[in-house]
Design an enzyme around this catalytic site. Sequence first.
Site, mmCIF file in Angstrom:
data_model
loop_
_atom_site.group_PDB
_atom_site.id
_atom_site.type_symbol
_atom_site.label_atom_id
_atom_site.label_comp_id
_atom_site.label_asym_id
_atom_site.label_seq_id
_atom_site.Cartn_x
_atom_site.Cartn_y
_atom_site.Cartn_z
ATOM 1 C CB ILE A 189 -32.210 4.915 64.879
ATOM 2 C CG1 ILE A 189 -33.605 6.302 64.045
ATOM 3 C CG2 ILE A 189 -33.229 4.909 66.485
ATOM 4 C CD1 ILE A 189 -34.526 5.731 63.566
ATOM 5 C CG HIS A 190 -29.311 -0.885 66.339
ATOM 6 N ND1 HIS A 190 -29.973 -0.964 67.665
ATOM 7 C CD2 HIS A 190 -28.479 -2.054 65.888
ATOM 8 C CE1 HIS A 190 -29.413 -2.328 67.593
ATOM 9 N NE2 HIS A 190 -28.485 -2.608 67.012
#
Length: 102
Positions: free
Chosen positions: A74-75
């Site tokens: 997600i980062h």
Amino acid sequence: MELEQIIFKIITYSGNAKSSFMEAIQHAKKGEIDKLKNSIESGEEDLKLAHKEQTKLIQNEADGGKVETSLLLIHAQDHLMNAITIKDLAMEIVELYKKITE
């Protein structure tokens, strides 16, 4: 290729692209057209590389493979989306500086 390696490539390329686009704005502010063009080209190349890594994950999942969703993934996606947004804004800001100096 291992998932973490792809994720870190996306983060690295996206971060480099974002930095190049921000650098382009600074060059535009100073009227440094040649440096501006080089920064944009560099940013676009890094953005292509980040997309290429992201596409590997998408193709794997489309082929029935399992891509483990993690905070790190997600980062990486966040970095890529931010780089794309910064590119779009940088291009607009560069055009504004060009009009101001004409």
